[in-house]
Scaffold this active site. Structure first.
Site, PDB file in Angstrom:
ATOM      1  CG  HIS A 158      -1.971  -1.048   1.205  1.00 19.69           C
ATOM      2  ND1 HIS A 158      -2.798  -1.281   0.125  1.00 19.69           N
ATOM      3  CD2 HIS A 158      -2.326  -1.971   2.146  1.00 19.69           C
ATOM      4  CE1 HIS A 158      -3.607  -2.283   0.396  1.00 19.69           C
ATOM      5  NE2 HIS A 158      -3.335  -2.727   1.608  1.00 19.69           N
ATOM      6  CG  ASP A 193      -3.045  -8.268   0.764  1.00 23.08           C
ATOM      7  OD1 ASP A 193      -2.221  -8.535   1.657  1.00 23.08           O
ATOM      8  OD2 ASP A 193      -4.097  -7.623   0.967  1.00 23.08           O
ATOM      9  CG  HIS A 195      -6.714  -5.161   1.776  1.00 26.34           C
ATOM     10  ND1 HIS A 195      -6.167  -6.027   2.710  1.00 26.34           N
ATOM     11  CD2 HIS A 195      -7.852  -4.682   2.329  1.00 26.34           C
ATOM     12  CE1 HIS A 195      -6.938  -6.056   3.789  1.00 26.34           C
ATOM     13  NE2 HIS A 195      -7.970  -5.261   3.576  1.00 26.34           N
ATOM     14  CG  ASP A 282      -4.911 -10.026   3.514  1.00 27.93           C
ATOM     15  OD1 ASP A 282      -4.622 -10.580   2.436  1.00 27.93           O
ATOM     16  OD2 ASP A 282      -4.626  -8.825   3.737  1.00 27.93           O
TER      17      ASP A 282
END
Length: 343
Positions: A158, A193, A195, A282
């Protein structure tokens, strides 16, 4: 398979996160390391420490002023605010195409996308050695190894060129990919991931020498919200070298493997010489963020599909938060990558 980890990555122990107007414990706790190391051991592997590559590979991705900020902001701000434990933004810059102010409060707002990246006196050492772990794992690929895994903590995908966010400070995946590119490789980044890898996309979106692919929950309903749509395909010279494959929240093994097949097809068409996996765990059905419902055995199938591309695979640890089978998920992936059967 070479596994890289440095104990100094435990030093970052953030206490602050703002959620629904409340201050809550940050989920990127050092305890994650123990669960991941248990997964490494379960896969029959033993970590070794990284080699220090210095600042140059970090500055190949991140600006000097951002690196200076990360190294020094806690000491600078603590001198102005006695007793300060963590540096957290009280405002976020609405536009970064502005004059770069030298005051600490202004820089804190400039270099953060949200409140999830508190900086303590120990944070720089942790993020620095996380990045060095990524670089040392990349060196294993350069030596001709087929697989390598960097237990990077804090994570990185990120983080933009000069903005922290989503528990990420230095973009380990981007740093490692650039290290491989400089050495002559043609890297494809595959972010698995839950995200979207918004920072990684932002770093490479105007380039055609690194392909970025991300499979993630549709940002219309999930963090990071403002990046990761299927319509985003790169800019300028990089148009067509960014691929986003957003899935509905709650997607499981079948939908994930279908998207992965499309991702690997594009990686083959790019002519990649190495796959850099941003390895988020995740997407698991038991992860606290509850984005997808991938099973533990599903991670072995994901890994086997990636290995089936026939390319070296460099794995950077990204997300995956504390829950009973976090280590099992990593063991499943690492075992599946090497053609084994997950325990």
């Amino acid at each position: 398979m070479t596994v890289i980890f440095d104990d100094r990555q435990r030093l970052h122990d953030p206490r602050f996160r703002l959620l629904d107007g409340r201050i809550v414990q940050n989920p990127d706790r050092p305890d994650r390391v123990e669960a991941l190391l248990a997964g490494v051991a379960r896969a029959g592997l033993q970590p070794v420490p990284p080699v220090d590559h210095g600042m140059a590979p970090l500055a190949a991705i991140h600006t000097p002023r951002y690196l200076t900020y990360l190294r020094g902001i806690h000491a600078r701000r603590a001198a102005e605010v006695p007793g300060l434990d963590e540096v957290v933004p009280s405002r976020i810059a609405p536009d970064r195409n502005v004059h770069y102010a030298m005051g600490t409060e202004a820089q804190i707002g400039f270099h953060n996308a949200d409140t999830s990246c508190p900086v303590s006196a120990a944070t720089w050492d942790a993020v620095y050695w996380s990045a060095q772990s990524a670089l040392t794992a990349a060196d294993a690929i350069l030596r001709g190894e087929r697989w390598a895994y960097a237990l990077c903590r804090p994570s990185g995908h990120h983080a933009y060129r000069e903005v922290a966010g989503g528990f990420c400070f230095l973009n380990n995946t981007a740093i490692a990919a650039q290290h491989l590119r400089t050495a002559g490789h043609r890297p494809a980044i595959l972010d698995i991931d839950v995200h979207h890898g918004n920072g990684t996309q932002g770093i490479f979106e105007d380039r055609d020498d690194v392909l970025t692919v991300s499979i993630h929950v549709d940002p219309a309903e999930f963090y990071p919200f403002y990046a990761g749509g299927a319509q985003e395909c790169g800019i300028g010279r990089g148009t067509g070298y960014t691929l986003n494959l957003p899935l509905a929240r709650g997607s499981g093994d079948a939908a994930y493997l279908q998207a992965l097949a499309g991702a690997l097809e594009q990686i083959a068409a790019f002519g990649a010489s190495v796959i850099v996996v941003a390895l988020g765990l995740d997407a698991h059905e038991g992860d606290p963020f509850q984005g997808m419902t991938v099973t533990t055995q599903g991670f072995a199938r994901i890994a086997a599909a990636i290995a089936g591309a026939g390319l070296p695979v460099l794995n950077m640890q990204e997300g995956g938060y504390l829950q009973p089978v976090l280590g099992d998920n990593l063991a499943s992936y690492l075992t599946g990558l090497r053609g084994g059967v997950s325990a």
